[in-house]
Design an enzyme around this catalytic site. Structure first.
Site, PDB file in Angstrom:
ATOM      1  N   GLY A 253       0.810  -1.211   0.000  1.00 50.37           N
ATOM      2  CA  GLY A 253       0.000   0.000   0.000  1.00 50.37           C
ATOM      3  C   GLY A 253       0.840   1.257   0.000  1.00 50.37           C
ATOM      4  O   GLY A 253       0.485   2.269  -0.624  1.00 50.37           O
ATOM      5  N   ASP A 254       1.988   1.212   0.686  1.00 49.47           N
ATOM      6  CA  ASP A 254       2.882   2.369   0.721  1.00 49.47           C
ATOM      7  C   ASP A 254       3.443   2.662  -0.669  1.00 49.47           C
ATOM      8  O   ASP A 254       3.632   3.822  -1.040  1.00 49.47           O
ATOM      9  CB  ASP A 254       4.037   2.118   1.696  1.00 49.47           C
ATOM     10  CG  ASP A 254       3.555   1.782   3.096  1.00 49.47           C
ATOM     11  OD1 ASP A 254       2.491   2.288   3.490  1.00 49.47           O
ATOM     12  OD2 ASP A 254       4.245   1.018   3.792  1.00 49.47           O
TER      13      ASP A 254
END
Length: 310
Positions: A253-254
């Site tokens: 997600g980062d």
């Protein structure tokens, strides 16, 4: 300029244990350590995408020095505030046989509200109109629950666009200050709304409700291997998930947030943004630990991205 803020960084130790057994002896087959924390992960990926960022955060002790040294060895610009105490070390356990990822996270240092206020003033002093600030991850002990509200509000007043990647109460508080973009996953969005959101239509409507209520410009809803929704004021795109060999889902997600920040800074259109963020997320899933994928891998995946307008 892109600034990433990590208020609760960590040194991530990632190990592989085939057939992880509870209440038994387990043997590690591979191990690596990476400077981590969501904002730091974002900065590492921005660098691989050819962008530049300033990684900001709060560090302590020998672990904090190790994180700063590792990032500077990568050529990343940093601006950390050092405090008493020891930055946490988080353990990521991957079982390649049963295809599980288990996180065991330490709480980190304890901070005073006054120190956080001083650090916010330090960060805001760097900002100029048009900068992008990425606020993401957990908060350290001692931080008030409205910390992200205060940070979003202050950064917006300095003229910056704020990308907020948080969940639960931290996301709920940050929304009240109208960040430019948020990136919840489908489970986080369901939890925020207090009801199950099971279809893309449900997720799109929930995203638009938040945009209208809080003045948010964009919402990206990630759905793991099922892809992601990209919602703007004018349109919605659904991007299918890319099928790639999984090294580690930690930090995926980062990496998407990093691509969104780079795309915004470069003024990319929505379709370009969708391609870049989808390919970047998939490429980083192929890596072990929280290391960032090389751009050549990302570029090879760009033509494989499939998306549809809803």
């Amino acid at each position: 300029m892109i600034c990433t803020v990590t208020l609760n960084p960590a040194l991530d130790k990632t190990v592989e244990i085939p057939n992880l057994t509870i209440d038994g002896v387990n043997r590690i087959t591979t191990m690596r350590t990476d400077p981590g924390g969501k904002g730091i992960n974002v900065s590492k990926v921005i660098d691989k995408l050819g962008g530049r960022s300033v990684a900001m955060g709060i560090l302590g002790g020998n672990t904090g020095n190790a994180i700063r040294s590792a990032l500077e060895a990568m050529g990343l610009e940093t601006d950390f505030r050092f405090v008493e105490g020891e930055t946490r070390t988080n353990l990521k356990v991957i079982d390649p046989v049963n295809h599980t990822n288990t996180d065991i996270n330490e709480p980190g240092v304890t901070l005073s509200e006054g120190l956080l206020e001083d650090f916010l003033a330090q960060a805001a002093g760097r900002l100029t109109a048009g900068d992008i600030v990425v606020l993401s991850g957990s908060l350290p002990k001692g931080a008030p629950r409205n910390t992200y509200f205060t940070w979003v509000k202050t950064c917006r007043e300095a003229g910056a666009k704020v990308i907020l990647d948080a969940d639960g109460e931290l996301l709920a508080e940050g929304l009240k200050a109208s960040p430019y973009l948020i990136k919840p996953n489908n489970h986080e969005l369901s939890g925020l709304l207090g009801k199950p959101l099971e279809t893309t239509g449900d997720l799109e409507q929930a995203a638009r409700d938040l945009m209208n209520r809080y003045g948010i410009a964009r919402v990206v809803v990630s759905m793991g291997g099922d892809g992601a929704l990209y919602v703007t004021g004018k349109e919605t795109i659904y991007a299918e998930g890319l099928k790639v060999p999984v090294g580690s889902t930690v930090g995926a997600g980062d990496s998407v947030v990093a691509a969104l920040a780079v795309a915004e800074e470069r003024g990319m259109g929505l379709e370009e943004t969708v391609r870049l963020s989808t390919a970047t997320g998939a490429a980083n899933v192929m890596c072990s630990g929280t290391q960032a994928a090389e751009y050549e891998v990302i570029r090879s995946l760009l033509p494989k991205v499939v998306f549809h307008r809803l």
